[in-house]
Design a protein around this motif. Structure first.
Motif, PDB file in Angstrom:
ATOM      1  N   MET A  22    -137.179 -52.593 -16.256  1.00 54.63           N
ATOM      2  CA  MET A  22    -137.497 -52.085 -17.387  1.00 54.63           C
ATOM      3  C   MET A  22    -138.696 -51.351 -17.701  1.00 54.63           C
ATOM      4  N   ILE A  23    -140.034 -52.284 -17.042  1.00 55.63           N
ATOM      5  CA  ILE A  23    -140.914 -51.631 -17.342  1.00 55.63           C
ATOM      6  C   ILE A  23    -141.363 -50.243 -16.253  1.00 55.63           C
ATOM      7  N   GLN A  24    -140.631 -50.207 -15.245  1.00 60.54           N
ATOM      8  CA  GLN A  24    -140.849 -49.113 -14.146  1.00 60.54           C
ATOM      9  C   GLN A  24    -139.920 -47.873 -14.925  1.00 60.54           C
ATOM     10  N   THR A  25    -138.744 -48.264 -15.299  1.00 61.25           N
ATOM     11  CA  THR A  25    -138.052 -47.047 -16.129  1.00 61.25           C
ATOM     12  C   THR A  25    -138.620 -46.649 -17.293  1.00 61.25           C
ATOM     13  N   THR A  26    -139.296 -47.383 -18.105  1.00 59.50           N
ATOM     14  CA  THR A  26    -140.162 -47.076 -19.165  1.00 59.50           C
ATOM     15  C   THR A  26    -141.290 -46.073 -18.580  1.00 59.50           C
ATOM     16  N   GLN A  27    -142.183 -46.628 -17.818  1.00 58.71           N
ATOM     17  CA  GLN A  27    -143.040 -45.799 -17.005  1.00 58.71           C
ATOM     18  C   GLN A  27    -142.909 -44.266 -16.526  1.00 58.71           C
ATOM     19  N   ALA A  28    -141.557 -44.433 -15.771  1.00 61.18           N
ATOM     20  CA  ALA A  28    -140.834 -43.111 -15.388  1.00 61.18           C
ATOM     21  C   ALA A  28    -140.618 -42.334 -16.484  1.00 61.18           C
ATOM     22  N   LEU A  29    -140.065 -42.520 -17.596  1.00 64.93           N
ATOM     23  CA  LEU A  29    -139.638 -41.864 -18.648  1.00 64.93           C
ATOM     24  C   LEU A  29    -140.930 -41.494 -19.427  1.00 64.93           C
ATOM     25  N   ASP A  34    -144.707 -36.742 -20.763  1.00 61.64           N
ATOM     26  CA  ASP A  34    -146.182 -36.430 -20.439  1.00 61.64           C
ATOM     27  C   ASP A  34    -146.197 -35.006 -19.683  1.00 61.64           C
ATOM     28  N   GLU A  35    -145.253 -34.978 -18.581  1.00 58.87           N
ATOM     29  CA  GLU A  35    -144.945 -33.659 -17.937  1.00 58.87           C
ATOM     30  C   GLU A  35    -144.545 -32.651 -18.781  1.00 58.87           C
ATOM     31  N   GLU A  36    -143.533 -32.895 -19.891  1.00 60.92           N
ATOM     32  CA  GLU A  36    -143.080 -31.849 -20.897  1.00 60.92           C
ATOM     33  C   GLU A  36    -144.198 -31.586 -21.728  1.00 60.92           C
ATOM     34  N   LEU A  37    -144.824 -32.400 -22.336  1.00 51.81           N
ATOM     35  CA  LEU A  37    -145.908 -32.230 -23.302  1.00 51.81           C
ATOM     36  C   LEU A  37    -146.906 -31.099 -22.417  1.00 51.81           C
ATOM     37  N   ALA A  38    -147.140 -31.479 -21.301  1.00 48.95           N
ATOM     38  CA  ALA A  38    -148.264 -30.629 -20.404  1.00 48.95           C
ATOM     39  C   ALA A  38    -147.520 -29.237 -20.405  1.00 48.95           C
ATOM     40  N   ARG A  39    -146.230 -29.135 -20.006  1.00 53.31           N
ATOM     41  CA  ARG A  39    -145.760 -27.852 -19.824  1.00 53.31           C
ATOM     42  C   ARG A  39    -145.502 -26.915 -21.088  1.00 53.31           C
ATOM     43  N   GLN A  40    -145.390 -27.891 -22.432  1.00 51.87           N
ATOM     44  CA  GLN A  40    -145.548 -27.067 -23.511  1.00 51.87           C
ATOM     45  C   GLN A  40    -147.033 -26.537 -24.058  1.00 51.87           C
ATOM     46  N   ARG A  41    -147.984 -27.333 -23.577  1.00 47.70           N
ATOM     47  CA  ARG A  41    -149.162 -27.114 -23.901  1.00 47.70           C
ATOM     48  C   ARG A  41    -149.501 -25.604 -22.879  1.00 47.70           C
ATOM     49  N   ARG A  42    -149.217 -25.866 -21.824  1.00 44.35           N
ATOM     50  CA  ARG A  42    -149.531 -24.483 -20.984  1.00 44.35           C
ATOM     51  C   ARG A  42    -148.865 -23.318 -21.545  1.00 44.35           C
ATOM     52  N   LEU A  43    -147.546 -23.523 -21.835  1.00 43.48           N
ATOM     53  CA  LEU A  43    -146.648 -22.526 -22.501  1.00 43.48           C
ATOM     54  C   LEU A  43    -147.574 -21.735 -23.922  1.00 43.48           C
ATOM     55  N   THR A  44    -148.035 -22.755 -24.682  1.00 41.06           N
ATOM     56  CA  THR A  44    -148.433 -22.432 -25.853  1.00 41.06           C
ATOM     57  C   THR A  44    -149.773 -21.669 -25.659  1.00 41.06           C
ATOM     58  N   SER A 100    -137.422 -20.414 -26.726  1.00 37.97           N
ATOM     59  CA  SER A 100    -137.658 -21.668 -27.402  1.00 37.97           C
ATOM     60  C   SER A 100    -136.221 -22.097 -27.729  1.00 37.97           C
ATOM     61  N   ARG A 101    -135.529 -21.383 -28.306  1.00 36.45           N
ATOM     62  CA  ARG A 101    -133.997 -21.367 -28.571  1.00 36.45           C
ATOM     63  C   ARG A 101    -133.047 -21.903 -27.508  1.00 36.45           C
ATOM     64  N   LEU A 102    -133.183 -21.388 -26.181  1.00 38.63           N
ATOM     65  CA  LEU A 102    -132.627 -21.753 -25.216  1.00 38.63           C
ATOM     66  C   LEU A 102    -132.981 -23.228 -24.829  1.00 38.63           C
ATOM     67  N   ASP A 103    -134.259 -23.384 -24.861  1.00 43.43           N
ATOM     68  CA  ASP A 103    -134.923 -24.673 -24.543  1.00 43.43           C
ATOM     69  C   ASP A 103    -134.320 -25.677 -25.182  1.00 43.43           C
ATOM     70  N   ALA A 104    -134.253 -25.578 -26.353  1.00 46.70           N
ATOM     71  CA  ALA A 104    -133.779 -26.584 -27.338  1.00 46.70           C
ATOM     72  C   ALA A 104    -132.148 -26.454 -27.162  1.00 46.70           C
ATOM     73  N   ASP A 105    -131.512 -25.899 -26.491  1.00 43.39           N
ATOM     74  CA  ASP A 105    -130.116 -25.782 -26.621  1.00 43.39           C
ATOM     75  C   ASP A 105    -129.599 -25.292 -28.092  1.00 43.39           C
ATOM     76  N   ALA A 106    -130.517 -24.723 -28.855  1.00 38.24           N
ATOM     77  CA  ALA A 106    -130.098 -24.234 -30.199  1.00 38.24           C
ATOM     78  C   ALA A 106    -129.262 -23.001 -29.897  1.00 38.24           C
ATOM     79  N   GLU A 107    -129.298 -22.195 -28.912  1.00 40.04           N
ATOM     80  CA  GLU A 107    -128.669 -21.035 -28.503  1.00 40.04           C
ATOM     81  C   GLU A 107    -127.920 -21.080 -27.252  1.00 40.04           C
ATOM     82  N   GLN A 108    -126.891 -20.810 -26.908  1.00 39.61           N
ATOM     83  CA  GLN A 108    -126.227 -20.916 -25.621  1.00 39.61           C
ATOM     84  C   GLN A 108    -125.719 -19.466 -25.339  1.00 39.61           C
TER      85      GLN A 108
END
Length: 178
Positions: A22-29, A34-44, A100-108
């Motif tokens: 459970m701890i390893q799964t939580t760490q992986a998540l 964290d990688e997604e947040l970094a990607r969003q910061r780079r994009l911004t 942004s819309r495609l990334d959020a699956d708001a637009e297909q």
């Protein structure tokens, strides 16, 4: 766990062995978050940088234009250049919004059988004024198309048009460097 840099700080040696998966799964998540947040910061940061350039160009054009009286054709030229830079900025914002819309699956994408040649012609027409200003000629010869699919593809015509316009715009930028 800090929101700006999520990480689970647990010494696995002090945890019962039953909780380790459970701890390893939580760490992986948390690593993925964290990688997604970094990607969003780079994009911004990238978007802010890319938008700053044409806006700074418009500001500079207008400031220089106002420093002294000019003839009507000079004012017209400056306004035309400012409008072109604003159009470029608007296009960038539209692209960011679409991503942004495609990334959020708001637009297909709405896939359909689409004739390729008319979309290519429309994309070329859209960038032709830019190309002409740079002394570049763009053309499309439908006779060179692969006849295996009769010039049709399964795609969303709106996205295909945006992609082609963006690609042609990039190629025009590279043409200036050549």
């Amino acid at each position: 766990i800090r929101p700006e840099h999520p990480k689970l700080e647990v010494d696995e040696r002090t945890v019962p062995v039953e909780l380790l998966p459970m701890i390893q799964t939580t760490q992986a998540l948390l690593v993925r978050i964290d990688e997604e947040l970094a990607r969003q910061r780079r994009l911004t940061a990238d978007v802010a940088h890319d938008l700053r350039t044409p806006l700074a160009g418009v500001r500079t054009l207008l400031e220089v234009c106002l420093r002294r009286d000019r003839s009507s054709p000079e004012y017209t030229e400056t306004i035309s250049q400012a409008l072109a830079a604003l159009h470029q900025t608007s296009t960038m914002l539209d692209n960011v919004l679409t991503l942004s819309r495609l990334d959020a699956d708001a637009e297909q994408p709405h896939l359909q059988d689409v004739e390729v040649a008319p979309i290519i012609r429309s994309a070329i027409e859209a960038v032709s004024p830019q190309a002409a200003q740079r002394g570049v000629t763009i053309w499309h010869d439908p006779a060179t198309q692969d006849d295996a699919r009769s010039g049709k593809v399964q795609t969303d015509p709106t996205y295909m048009m945006k992609i082609l316009i963006n690609l042609l715009g990039l190629l025009l930028g590279f043409a200036l460097l050549a």
